[in-house]
Design a protein around this motif. Structure first.
Motif, short mmCIF file in Angstrom:
data_model
loop_
_atom_site.label_atom_id
_atom_site.label_comp_id
_atom_site.label_asym_id
_atom_site.label_seq_id
_atom_site.Cartn_x
_atom_site.Cartn_y
_atom_site.Cartn_z
N LEU A 49 -13.45 -2.10 3.97
CA LEU A 49 -12.76 -2.46 2.87
C LEU A 49 -13.01 -1.32 1.89
O LEU A 49 -14.25 -0.68 1.71
CB LEU A 49 -13.12 -3.73 2.47
CG LEU A 49 -12.75 -5.10 3.36
CD1 LEU A 49 -13.35 -6.42 2.59
CD2 LEU A 49 -11.14 -5.15 3.63
N PRO A 50 -12.51 -1.06 0.68
CA PRO A 50 -12.84 -0.20 -0.29
C PRO A 50 -14.41 -0.72 -0.84
O PRO A 50 -14.55 -1.95 -0.77
CB PRO A 50 -11.94 -0.45 -1.21
CG PRO A 50 -10.49 -1.09 -0.49
CD PRO A 50 -10.99 -1.77 0.62
N GLU A 51 -14.93 0.19 -1.31
CA GLU A 51 -16.48 -0.08 -1.87
C GLU A 51 -16.40 -1.25 -2.61
O GLU A 51 -15.65 -1.17 -3.64
CB GLU A 51 -17.04 1.31 -2.24
CG GLU A 51 -18.30 0.88 -2.73
CD GLU A 51 -19.04 2.36 -3.17
OE1 GLU A 51 -20.35 2.19 -3.56
OE2 GLU A 51 -18.68 3.40 -3.26
N SER A 144 -0.97 -3.30 -0.12
CA SER A 144 -2.25 -4.39 0.05
C SER A 144 -3.40 -3.85 -0.70
O SER A 144 -4.01 -4.68 -1.47
CB SER A 144 -2.78 -4.09 1.39
OG SER A 144 -2.08 -4.71 2.54
N ALA A 145 -3.36 -2.57 -1.37
CA ALA A 145 -4.23 -2.28 -2.49
C ALA A 145 -3.82 -2.77 -3.88
O ALA A 145 -4.62 -3.31 -4.43
CB ALA A 145 -4.11 -0.82 -2.57
N VAL A 146 -2.67 -2.89 -4.11
CA VAL A 146 -2.15 -3.48 -5.25
C VAL A 146 -2.56 -4.97 -5.29
O VAL A 146 -2.88 -5.55 -6.39
CB VAL A 146 -0.71 -3.07 -5.64
CG1 VAL A 146 -0.19 -4.14 -7.02
CG2 VAL A 146 -0.48 -1.68 -5.79
N ALA A 147 -2.01 -5.71 -4.20
CA ALA A 147 -2.17 -7.20 -4.07
C ALA A 147 -3.77 -7.37 -4.11
O ALA A 147 -4.16 -8.60 -4.58
CB ALA A 147 -1.67 -7.36 -2.61
N ALA A 148 -4.54 -6.57 -3.49
CA ALA A 148 -6.01 -6.82 -3.55
C ALA A 148 -6.60 -6.85 -5.19
O ALA A 148 -7.23 -7.75 -5.37
CB ALA A 148 -6.97 -6.02 -2.83
N ALA A 149 -6.10 -5.67 -5.65
CA ALA A 149 -6.48 -5.70 -7.20
C ALA A 149 -5.98 -6.79 -8.04
O ALA A 149 -6.64 -7.29 -8.89
CB ALA A 149 -5.96 -4.42 -7.72
N ALA A 150 -4.64 -7.30 -7.72
CA ALA A 150 -4.09 -8.29 -8.57
C ALA A 150 -4.77 -9.67 -8.14
O ALA A 150 -5.00 -10.55 -9.12
CB ALA A 150 -2.54 -8.63 -8.13
N SER A 320 -6.67 -0.53 -9.12
CA SER A 320 -7.79 -0.83 -9.97
C SER A 320 -9.04 0.19 -9.30
O SER A 320 -10.10 -0.26 -8.88
CB SER A 320 -8.33 -2.41 -9.91
OG SER A 320 -9.46 -2.51 -10.77
N GLY A 321 -8.59 1.35 -9.17
CA GLY A 321 -9.57 2.38 -8.69
C GLY A 321 -9.46 2.58 -7.02
O GLY A 321 -10.22 3.26 -6.51
N HIS A 322 -8.73 1.83 -6.49
CA HIS A 322 -8.64 1.89 -4.76
C HIS A 322 -7.33 1.88 -4.53
O HIS A 322 -6.66 0.84 -4.24
CB HIS A 322 -9.42 0.92 -4.51
CG HIS A 322 -10.91 0.58 -4.49
ND1 HIS A 322 -11.61 1.84 -3.90
CD2 HIS A 322 -11.49 -0.08 -5.13
CE1 HIS A 322 -12.96 1.52 -4.20
NE2 HIS A 322 -12.95 0.63 -5.08
#
Length: 442
Positions: A49-51, A144-150, A320-322
């Motif tokens: 996963l992103p850090e 998926s990156a946007v959904a995780a940040a959201a 959000s950075g990732h």
């Protein structure tokens, strides 16, 4: 939901060139070597996963289904490939009849995932499955990156609504996809009308500072907006002096003013002052909306502030950075021959370092404790243990080339909220940490 669901006309361009050239050159070489028709299994997963992230969110599945359905090589596309000398004539003839006729399984959209989770599994001949690699990854990695940040922002916001307003901070087509993914992750509305049109997401918007500056006075601007949109509108109060603007806003709209928006300054301090002022002016029901480069950390810092809603732009549409999830699309099993029914055997890359992978066609299940809280992501290639049989995560998405899993966007959004709620409480902590669930291979 897309506009087809609404009965609206939509142009559906081919997605066949949303690919890297080496997908096509591999196809040509496989056709020549006689291996193109070998049954193959590809899986999409991420090694990490992103850090600092505790969980991932599957976003974009519905868009993948659209992309697969529209992956067609028409005469214009074939002419481009022929003119560039990218492929030989036998390969171009093969592509002219291309349709994906295999099967796709995957985690349903909105589900959470962890390192190693086979979020999508594509099965078919090598030729038909390898062509989908780039388009599938480009959609899943972005959405998926946007959904995780959201999702993280949704956790930080609690019961307060979130408005996505990042269209001007990314590519115009990415903006539409980002609005959709943000909605899956827990946002409530978008400012992007294309996203509202395409996916039936509720849209919002009133005015910017330019509208105030257009008029001779702030009062004139507020009057024009209220006369046009009604007293329930949201007035932007930080163009000049916030205290004076709030006073003018209530004078113009009356105590029934819908909301005021603050877009700059010390949001925590200003929100408290504005709330106090609104109450003193008899506008106790007027809400406060804050914007201004918010992310999940800024939203969390405003938890104790008298804020009623948040508008988020840059940070949500850029993850959000990732901005990517580092998902990959790997061949994990293939037949030794071209004959139907030839058994599959596991294959895997065995490179040095962290780029190794696990071979074999996999299943995935989530083990839970006696309270229904998830405790592990379990992945295997053999028989599914009886105690996990009803906890399996992959569902059929495409069967024999036919999409079988279309659903309203709200279904994915509701699924995500439910899946997140079944994670351990530490999943919602914004502090950096390891994935909230371990991945177990059996």
């Amino acid at each position: 939901m897309n506009t087809a669901d609404l009965g609206l006309p939509v142009a559906v361009p081919s997605t066949a060139l949303f690919t890297d050239q080496y997908e096509l050159t591999m196809l040509q070489a496989a056709l020549r070597s006689g291996t193109a028709d070998r049954r193959s299994v590809f899986e999409v997963f991420t090694r990490r996963l992103p850090e600092g992230r505790r969980y991932g969110v599957v976003g974009g599945t519905g868009r993948v289904l659209d992309a697969v359905e529209n992956f067609r090589f028409d005469e214009t596309i074939l002419g481009f490939l022929r003119e560039r000398g990218i492929l030989d004539e036998p390969t171009l003839e093969w592509l002219a009849d291309y349709r994906f006729r295999g099967d796709i399984w995957g985690y349903p959209e909105g589900e959470v995932y962890f390192p190693g989770s086979p979020v999508m599994r594509v099965e078919g001949t090598f030729a038909e499955a390898v062509l989908l690699e780039t388009v599938i990854l480009s959609i899943l990695n972005h959405d998926s990156a946007v959904a995780a940040a959201a999702s993280r922002m949704s956790v930080a916001a609690g019961d307060r609504p979130l408005m996505e307003m990042g269209a001007r901070r990314t590519h115009e087509l990415s903006a539409v996809a980002a609005s959709r993914a943000a909605y899956v992750g827990g946002f409530h509305t978008t400012s992007d009308l294309a996203a509202g049109f395409r996916y039936n997401i509720p849209t919002v918007g009133t005015s910017a500072h330019a509208f105030t500056l257009l008029h001779d006075t702030e009062r004139d601007a507020f009057t024009a907006q209220v006369q046009t949109l009604g007293s329930g509108t949201t007035l932007l109060v930080d163009t000049f002096d916030v205290t004076e603007a709030v006073r003018t806003a209530v004078e113009v709209a009356g105590p029934g003013l819908g909301a005021v928006r603050i877009d700059s300054g010390d949001l925590l301090l200003i929100a408290h002052r504005v709330r106090h002022q609104l109450d003193e002016l008899g506008a106790g029901k007027t809400k406060i909306v804050v914007t201004s480069d918010l992310d999940e950390y800024a939203i969390a810092s405003l938890a104790a502030a008298p804020v009623d809603a948040y508008g988020v732009g840059t940070q949500v549409v850029t993850g959000s950075g990732h901005p990517t999830c580092s998902m990959v699309y790997k061949l994990v099993a293939r037949a030794d021959g071209e004959e139907p029914g030839t058994p599959l055997r596991p294959v895997a890359k065995k490179s040095m370092g962290a780029k190794t992978s696990h071979g074999g066609r996999k299943w995935a299940a989530r083990r839970v404790d006696e309270d229904g809280v998830a405790v592990a992501e379990v992945i295997g290639t053999g028989p599914v243990p009886a105690e996990l049989a009803d906890r399996q995560l992959l569902v059929p998405l495409v069967s024999a080339g036919k999409v079988v899993a279309r659903e309203p966007l709200d279904a994915a959004r509701d699924r995500h909220i439910a899946a997140r709620d079944r994670l351990p409480l530490s999943a919602t902590q914004l502090s950096r940490g390891e994935p909230v669930l371990p991945t177990e291979y059996v």
